[in-house]
Design a protein around this motif. Sequence first.
Motif, PDB file in Angstrom:
ATOM      1  N   ASN A  84      12.721   5.999  -0.290  1.00  0.00           N
ATOM      2  CA  ASN A  84      12.785   5.352   1.032  1.00  0.00           C
ATOM      3  C   ASN A  84      11.841   4.169   1.166  1.00  0.00           C
ATOM      4  O   ASN A  84      11.318   3.905   2.239  1.00  0.00           O
ATOM      5  CB  ASN A  84      12.505   6.372   2.141  1.00  0.00           C
ATOM      6  N   GLY A  85      11.579   3.441   0.080  1.00  0.00           N
ATOM      7  CA  GLY A  85      10.758   2.240   0.164  1.00  0.00           C
ATOM      8  C   GLY A  85       9.295   2.498   0.441  1.00  0.00           C
ATOM      9  O   GLY A  85       8.591   1.617   0.895  1.00  0.00           O
ATOM     10  N   LYS A  86       8.806   3.681   0.174  1.00  0.00           N
ATOM     11  CA  LYS A  86       7.400   4.014   0.395  1.00  0.00           C
ATOM     12  C   LYS A  86       6.637   3.949  -0.923  1.00  0.00           C
ATOM     13  O   LYS A  86       7.185   4.216  -1.983  1.00  0.00           O
ATOM     14  CB  LYS A  86       7.242   5.415   0.988  1.00  0.00           C
ATOM     15  N   THR A  87       5.354   3.580  -0.831  1.00  0.00           N
ATOM     16  CA  THR A  87       4.468   3.555  -1.981  1.00  0.00           C
ATOM     17  C   THR A  87       3.188   4.279  -1.614  1.00  0.00           C
ATOM     18  O   THR A  87       2.683   4.137  -0.502  1.00  0.00           O
ATOM     19  CB  THR A  87       4.150   2.101  -2.399  1.00  0.00           C
ATOM     20  N   LEU A  88       2.658   5.044  -2.555  1.00  0.00           N
ATOM     21  CA  LEU A  88       1.401   5.741  -2.365  1.00  0.00           C
ATOM     22  C   LEU A  88       0.364   5.045  -3.229  1.00  0.00           C
ATOM     23  O   LEU A  88       0.584   4.837  -4.419  1.00  0.00           O
ATOM     24  CB  LEU A  88       1.528   7.208  -2.792  1.00  0.00           C
ATOM     25  N   ALA A  89      -0.748   4.644  -2.629  1.00  0.00           N
ATOM     26  CA  ALA A  89      -1.826   3.986  -3.367  1.00  0.00           C
ATOM     27  C   ALA A  89      -3.026   4.914  -3.443  1.00  0.00           C
ATOM     28  O   ALA A  89      -3.446   5.481  -2.435  1.00  0.00           O
ATOM     29  CB  ALA A  89      -2.211   2.682  -2.670  1.00  0.00           C
ATOM     30  N   LEU A  90      -3.552   5.071  -4.638  1.00  0.00           N
ATOM     31  CA  LEU A  90      -4.785   5.824  -4.874  1.00  0.00           C
ATOM     32  C   LEU A  90      -5.862   4.823  -5.246  1.00  0.00           C
ATOM     33  O   LEU A  90      -5.714   4.076  -6.213  1.00  0.00           O
ATOM     34  CB  LEU A  90      -4.615   6.805  -6.043  1.00  0.00           C
TER      35      LEU A  90
END
Length: 193
Positions: A84-90
Amino acid sequence: MAERERNAHRLLLETSTGVLVTDGSGYVIHATGQAEAALASEDFLYTSFGRLRAKDARAEAKLNARFTGGVMLIQPDVEIAGSNGKTLALRDLPHAAAVSLSLRHDARAFHVELYTTGKPPLEEILKERYRLTPTEIAITLSLRDGISVISIAEQRGNTLSTVRTHVKSIFQKLHVHRQAELIARLNRLGGTA
């Protein structure tokens, strides 16, 4: 724990995004906010026998690099594309923060943020980057759509002087001098409206 450490600990745990704490080998100790949600959903991250893993192979390699060799240097962000066009940044947090959160000398801590990829909405750009108020954003979008200052005043139930004051503030915040420059700037910003 000293007062300053307690305050830092509380601040990190209350962050609106999330914090993920692991030991030096990558075993999850604690997760809050979006970090906890990301682990629960398993769209980006998951645990295998307690060890932090990433769904994406490149992100997995970057995570593994953090947990080998025992070096506690802050490294580039790990970004994991999800559905769904989401990105998770760590993003690595300083080692002292990890130690204060876990009371373990070999701990690692990450700031976790979930965001939508692609261009943000124009309203968000105007609010976040240029600090426009909701009223200024509405007037800016009306000007972009070719509505005159007089019509904007009538539609909003404001005096012409009030709308002109808002326009002057908008011009200052966006560093433009004329309506044509404003429209050109908005077109360059892109985004969706």
